[in-house]
Enzyme design. Structure first.
Site, short mmCIF file in Angstrom:
data_model
loop_
_atom_site.label_atom_id
_atom_site.label_comp_id
_atom_site.label_asym_id
_atom_site.label_seq_id
_atom_site.Cartn_x
_atom_site.Cartn_y
_atom_site.Cartn_z
N ARG A 120 -3.07 22.16 -12.86
CA ARG A 120 -2.22 20.98 -13.33
C ARG A 120 -2.55 20.38 -14.69
O ARG A 120 -1.51 19.93 -15.47
CB ARG A 120 -2.05 19.99 -12.20
N ASN B 61 -1.12 19.18 -19.86
CA ASN B 61 -1.62 18.12 -20.73
C ASN B 61 -1.66 18.74 -22.20
O ASN B 61 -2.06 18.38 -23.03
CB ASN B 61 -3.02 17.66 -20.41
N HIS C 244 -1.08 16.97 -25.34
CA HIS C 244 -1.10 15.46 -24.87
C HIS C 244 -2.61 14.89 -25.18
O HIS C 244 -2.63 13.66 -25.32
CB HIS C 244 -1.00 15.48 -23.48
N GLU D 62 -4.20 17.49 -9.82
CA GLU D 62 -4.92 17.92 -11.06
C GLU D 62 -6.33 18.06 -10.96
O GLU D 62 -7.31 17.62 -11.74
CB GLU D 62 -4.61 16.67 -12.18
N LYS E 16 7.57 23.07 -13.63
CA LYS E 16 6.71 21.85 -13.07
C LYS E 16 6.52 21.96 -11.80
O LYS E 16 5.20 21.66 -11.10
CB LYS E 16 7.50 20.57 -13.58
N ARG F 261 0.84 -1.20 0.05
CA ARG F 261 -0.10 0.01 0.02
C ARG F 261 0.88 1.27 -0.09
O ARG F 261 0.40 2.22 0.51
CB ARG F 261 -1.13 -0.19 1.22
N HIS G 34 7.52 9.35 -26.78
CA HIS G 34 6.43 10.03 -26.22
C HIS G 34 6.64 11.65 -26.37
O HIS G 34 5.91 12.35 -26.86
CB HIS G 34 6.63 9.99 -24.63
N HIS H 34 -1.29 11.82 -26.85
CA HIS H 34 -1.47 10.36 -26.33
C HIS H 34 -2.30 9.58 -27.59
O HIS H 34 -1.87 8.48 -27.59
CB HIS H 34 -2.39 10.43 -24.94
N LYS I 216 3.33 11.58 -10.52
CA LYS I 216 2.10 10.71 -11.34
C LYS I 216 2.97 9.42 -11.55
O LYS I 216 3.86 9.38 -12.20
CB LYS I 216 2.08 11.61 -12.58
N GLU J 217 8.91 18.15 -24.13
CA GLU J 217 8.18 18.76 -22.91
C GLU J 217 8.72 20.10 -22.19
O GLU J 217 8.13 20.84 -21.66
CB GLU J 217 8.65 17.68 -21.83
N1 GLY Z 1 3.20 15.12 -17.14
C1 GLY Z 1 1.95 15.88 -16.77
C2 GLY Z 1 1.79 15.88 -15.12
O1 GLY Z 1 2.75 15.58 -14.57
O2 GLY Z 1 0.76 16.39 -14.73
#
Ligand code: GLY
Length: 359
Positions: A237, A241, A244, A233, A223, A117, A260, A248, A139, A181
């Site tokens: 946040r 994206n 993306h 998010e 970031k 956990r 990516h 994606h 993430k 990025e």
């Molecule tokens: N890569 C997008 C984020 O970390 O929110």
């Protein structure tokens, strides 16, 4: 050595950036049983750099490796790593070092988030993309056949190491993927950084150490500020994206044949076309962003044609879907994103995809 802090109440952590930054590992794993410091490593990275990593730890660590590449971000691979942790009798007080690029951070972080956990982890980022994005912000995820990053958890690391020595062996293509990025983060949040990227293109491509350190630190600051403001998010946040939603979907439809960052570059170009079509974004800004991506060595057209209907279908199986509707981040200008754009039509997506169609 530069250190950027990700400020999260009760769980703030440092990102150490510089040549030899791995020496900061000892402090991060201090007070832990050395036998409970476990490395989950990309096999290619381990072949090149495991000895240097191990020498920076208090004892030779147990190591499990996985094959390089996005396909290792799978439940099957995670299960194999769980088996290793069970064999090693890894306990709650253990710490996982995720050694490699974005795949190592996502897979290692996912394993750390779910084993018993949740146990501690430290990404040691060996790719630019991991250094500026994937390792920062907690993430973690694996992919399933239905889509990318659909199974995962928010799990903040206790620290991040970006040792520039490990970035030296990065291929030009992987380096460029990380630059995508960097362009993204500058485009959504930091016009000065965007201008700096334009001005330092040559030094960035040559990976001049001072410039590389500044590139990574400035991107980590962007970031870190976004993650500190909105860890889960719930709002802000989502601007990360940008590029993306289509990126994606492109990555999924190309079956991960492109990196990516290459897909994110194509996603940004296509999403800018949507913004231009709406009269939100000036044509010269669309071209400015495309030019910077090209200069970074990133693709500006798809390697093979994709059916827009299939791309639209992939957009619908994505974390950014709400009420069955894909959400987009569109730019009004460099540094001025609009998030949560939910009314993008299929016709707009098809037109955007034609802007990046091959020859
Ligand atoms: N890569 C997008 C984020 O970390 O929110």
């Amino acid at each position: 050595m530069r250190t950027v802090t990700v400020e999260i109440p009760g769980r703030s952590y440092p990102i150490h950036i510089g040549p030899g930054a791995r020496q900061q590992l000892r402090a991060l794993v201090a007070r832990r049983d050395p036998a409970q410091v476990v490395v989950i490593a990309d096999r290619n990275v381990a072949d090149l750099h495991l000895d240097a990593l191990a020498a920076a730890l208090p004892a030779v660590p147990p190591v499990v490796t996985f094959p390089a590449g996005e396909n290792s971000k799978s439940l099957a691979c995670a299960e194999r790593v769980f088996g290793f942790l069970a064999e090693q009798r890894v306990e709650r007080g253990a710490i996982v070092i995720a050694f490699g690029g974005g795949v190592a951070g996502d897979l290692g972080g996912f394993v750390a988030a779910t084993w018993l956990r949740g146990i501690a982890f430290v990404p040691v980022a060996t790719s630019l993309l991991a250094a500026v994005d994937a390792s920062v912000g907690g993430k973690t995820a694996v992919n399933i056949p239905a889509g990318k990053n659909l199974v995962g958890a928010f799990h903040q690391p206790v620290g991040v190491i970006v040792d520039l020595d490990f970035l030296e062996t990065l291929s030009g293509r992987d380096y460029a993927s990380g630059l995508a990025e960097c362009v993204k983060q500058a485009a959504i949040r930091d016009p000065d950084l965007f201008a700096w990227l334009e001005a330092h293109g040559e030094a960035i491509l040559k990976r001049e150490p001072d410039v590389l350190g500044e590139l990574i630190a400035r991107n980590c600051e962007v970031k870190a500020a976004v993650v500190s403001a909105d860890e889960r998010e719930m709002g802000l946040r989502a601007i990360l994206n940008y590029g993306h939603t289509l990126g994606h979907a492109i990555e999924h439809r190309l079956e991960y044949d492109l990196r990516h960052g290459e897909c994110v570059a194509l996603g940004m170009i296509a999403e800018n076309e949507i913004a231009r079509g709406r009269g939100m974004l000036a044509g010269e800004t669309v071209e400015r962003i495309r030019a910077l991506l090209r200069r970074c060595g990133l693709p500006t057209v798809l390697p093979r044609a994709l059916d827009p209907a299939e791309v639209i279908e992939s957009c619908r199986v994505d974390k950014k879907v709400q009420g069955g509707v894909p959400h987009f981040v569109l730019l009004r200008d460099v540094g001025d994103p609009v998030r949560g754009v939910a009314d993008v039509s299929e016709a707009e997506i098809a037109a955007a995809m034609s802007a990046i169609a091959p020859g």
